[in-house]
Design an enzyme around this catalytic site. Structure first.
Site, short mmCIF file in Angstrom:
data_model
loop_
_atom_site.label_atom_id
_atom_site.label_comp_id
_atom_site.label_asym_id
_atom_site.label_seq_id
_atom_site.Cartn_x
_atom_site.Cartn_y
_atom_site.Cartn_z
N CYS A 1 6.30 34.75 21.11
CA CYS A 1 6.31 35.66 19.96
C CYS A 1 7.73 35.86 19.42
O CYS A 1 8.32 36.94 19.54
CB CYS A 1 5.67 36.98 20.36
SG CYS A 1 3.94 36.73 20.75
N GLU A 2 8.26 34.78 18.90
CA GLU A 2 9.55 34.77 18.21
C GLU A 2 9.46 33.67 17.17
O GLU A 2 9.01 32.56 17.49
CB GLU A 2 10.70 34.36 19.16
CG GLU A 2 10.93 35.27 20.32
CD GLU A 2 12.19 36.12 20.18
OE1 GLU A 2 12.92 35.95 19.19
OE2 GLU A 2 12.40 36.94 21.07
N TYR B 1 20.55 20.06 29.79
CA TYR B 1 20.45 21.41 29.22
C TYR B 1 19.00 21.71 28.81
O TYR B 1 18.75 22.34 27.78
CB TYR B 1 21.43 21.56 28.04
CG TYR B 1 22.85 21.19 28.45
CD1 TYR B 1 23.58 22.04 29.29
CD2 TYR B 1 23.42 19.98 28.08
CE1 TYR B 1 24.85 21.68 29.72
CE2 TYR B 1 24.69 19.62 28.51
CZ TYR B 1 25.39 20.47 29.33
OH TYR B 1 26.65 20.12 29.76
N GLY C 1 28.25 15.18 31.70
CA GLY C 1 26.95 15.79 32.02
C GLY C 1 25.88 15.16 31.16
O GLY C 1 25.14 14.26 31.57
N ARG C 2 25.85 15.60 29.90
CA ARG C 2 24.83 15.16 28.96
C ARG C 2 24.73 13.63 28.85
O ARG C 2 23.63 13.08 28.77
CB ARG C 2 25.16 15.75 27.58
CG ARG C 2 24.08 15.59 26.55
CD ARG C 2 24.59 16.00 25.17
NE ARG C 2 25.29 17.28 25.16
CZ ARG C 2 24.71 18.45 24.88
NH1 ARG C 2 23.45 18.51 24.55
NH2 ARG C 2 25.43 19.56 24.91
N GLY D 1 31.87 15.90 27.71
CA GLY D 1 31.71 16.14 26.28
C GLY D 1 31.15 15.01 25.44
O GLY D 1 30.76 15.23 24.30
C1 LIG Z 1 29.71 21.68 30.33
C2 LIG Z 1 30.95 21.10 30.93
C3 LIG Z 1 31.05 19.73 31.13
C4 LIG Z 1 29.98 18.75 30.74
O1 LIG Z 1 29.82 18.64 29.38
P1 LIG Z 1 28.89 17.51 28.76
O2 LIG Z 1 28.97 17.73 27.32
O3 LIG Z 1 27.51 17.73 29.29
O4 LIG Z 1 29.45 16.20 29.19
C5 LIG Z 1 32.20 19.24 31.73
N1 LIG Z 1 33.21 20.07 32.10
C6 LIG Z 1 33.15 21.40 31.91
C7 LIG Z 1 34.28 22.25 32.33
C8 LIG Z 1 32.02 21.95 31.31
O5 LIG Z 1 31.96 23.28 31.11
#
Ligand SMILES: *Cc1c(COP(=O)(O)O)cnc(C)c1O
Length: 420
Positions: A344-345, A373, A277-278, A240
């Protein structure tokens, strides 16, 4: 910090001008920097190094490209997967089953079996019903599934509604005040080995406060469970952590995140799992595009029509997200423009009334911070095919995902005989 920088007036990925990639691979194309991916993985590891027992599971859904996963695997990261398809990718990339966490609110029986057969380290159970189902499947194979119970802490992450996951009305996790009852019921099932709790309140968080609130609530649950005689050896704190999409935004650093976690989890005496992730791949990638033409009309800002579109990069259309736009070879002039794709949006708009480098037909530009993403959300809408992906390493590059042409997609379609 990332490795997409101007050298002699031209935007480079590491030591390679982006114009070379455009010429050899065509546009639109995602470009990832291996050095940046490595750097971010290392920064995250370093930020958690003071914790006694931390395990990082890269959230594959942010960028599931196999070459990206290979970089993560070489850095010693495991994976957080949310489908059988992602699980298969983690295994292809060489990640050990034990280092894989399986999250997701709709795991299907065949995916549970796939996870059990891969010997994954942790299923994050999202409901009592799912736990009962997984227990039966595991027991029928003489196995015990290692599990954490995902809790919905009812904390507002303060992010976009569509990527907020920790409010009571969101579909994720079990209700906070029912956690103890559900945990002890599941812990009695023969097919499960309940190891702990998991939480993930949302993505692109700009403040550590909601995370701290959620983790503090998790600590209270941990004590409650132990007081009730439960064994808890793992706490999964999810992902997150947000990244700046605009130069002027300030986000908590991984160091600040790590320090907060250290403070809140002191005395927990559990393994800690993280699912970023991000934060790892976000600014390790750009989407490289070419301007098709500039459409000027009356007294409004011109439309810069680029060859990338919402099917290649969905975030602006989906979340109203901002991506910085820069010319690969800025000519020193600026313009105020609407940057749009060919789809076309009206939603196929990357920027409205934005002050950008002046662009003309044939110019190359990038959407920055497109490494998370991005390609993974691509579609073939408007029969445009799937965008290619490239990884740069120093002055060399490799195509790490072929462009999938519209004809390859229509080849997989059939007109039934009774219609022909
Ligand atoms: C999407 C997700 C993440 C990663 O989130 P980021 O914001 O990209 O760090 C981690 N755990 C779960 C369960 C997720 O669904």
């Amino acid at each position: 910090m990332n490795h997409f920088e101007y050298k002699g007036g031209v935007l480079y990925a590491e030591d390679l001008p982006l114009s070379v990639i455009a010429r050899e691979v065509g546009t639109p194309v995602y470009v990832y920097s291996r050095a940046t991916l490595e750097r971010h993985a290392r920064v995250f590891k370093a930020a958690l190094a003071h914790l006694p027992n931390a395990h990082i599971a890269f959230a594959i859904k942010a960028n599931p490209n196999l070459a990206v996963l290979k970089v993560m695997q070489r850095e010693g990261l495991g994976a957080d997967v949310v489908s059988g398809g992602e699980l298969a990718r983690a295994l292809i990339a060489g990640m050990a089953g034990a280092d894989i966490v399986f999250s997701g609110v709709g795991k299907m029986p065949r995916e549970m079996i796939q996870g059990l057969e891969a010997g994954i380290g942790q299923f994050n159970i999202e409901s009592e019903e799912e736990g009962v189902e997984l227990a039966a499947i595991a027991a029928s194979r003489g196995l015990r599934a290692a599990c954490a119970l995902r809790v919905n802490p009812d904390v507002d992450a303060g992010t976009h509604d569509k990527i907020s996951t920790g409010k009571a009305e969101n579909k994720f996790g079990v209700p906070y005040d029912r956690t103890g009852a559900i945990y002890s019921r599941l812990a009695k099932l023969e097919g499960l080995e309940m190891r702990g709790l998991a939480v993930h309140i949302g993505s692109q968080l700009q403040s550590l406060d909601p995370l701290e609130t959620a983790f503090t609530k998790m600590g209270e649950l941990l004590r409650e469970l132990r007081a009730g005689g439960q064994i808890v050896t793992t706490m999964d704190l999810g992902g997150g952590l947000g990244v700046p999409y605009r130069a002027d935004e300030v986000f908590p650093t991984p160091e600040e995140y790590g320090a907060m976690v250290g403070r809140v989890t002191r005395g927990w005496d559990t393994r800690l799992v993280f699912e970023p992730g991000r934060a790892i791949t976000g600014n390790a990638g750009v989407l490289l595009t070419e301007v098709i033409r500039v459409k000027r009309s009356s007294n409004r800002a011109p439309f810069v029509v680029v060859d990338a579109a919402m099917n290649d990069l969905a975030r602006p259309a989906m979340y109203g997200a901002w991506h910085d736009i820069d010319a690969v070879k800025p000519n020193g002039q600026r313009m105020v423009a609407n940057v749009v794709g060919p789809i076309c949006e009206t939603g196929d708009t990357f920027a409205t009334g934005r002050d950008i480098d002046a662009l003309e037909a044939g110019d190359l530009a990038v959407f920055r911070t497109a490494g998370a993403y991005g390609a993974t959300m691509a579609s073939s809408y408007n029969s445009r095919g799937f965008v290619a992906e490239v990884m740069v390493d120093g002055d060399k590059f490799a195509v790490v995902a072929d462009r999938i042409l519209p004809a390859q997609i229509s080849d997989a379609e059939r007109v039934p005989e009774w219609l022909a």
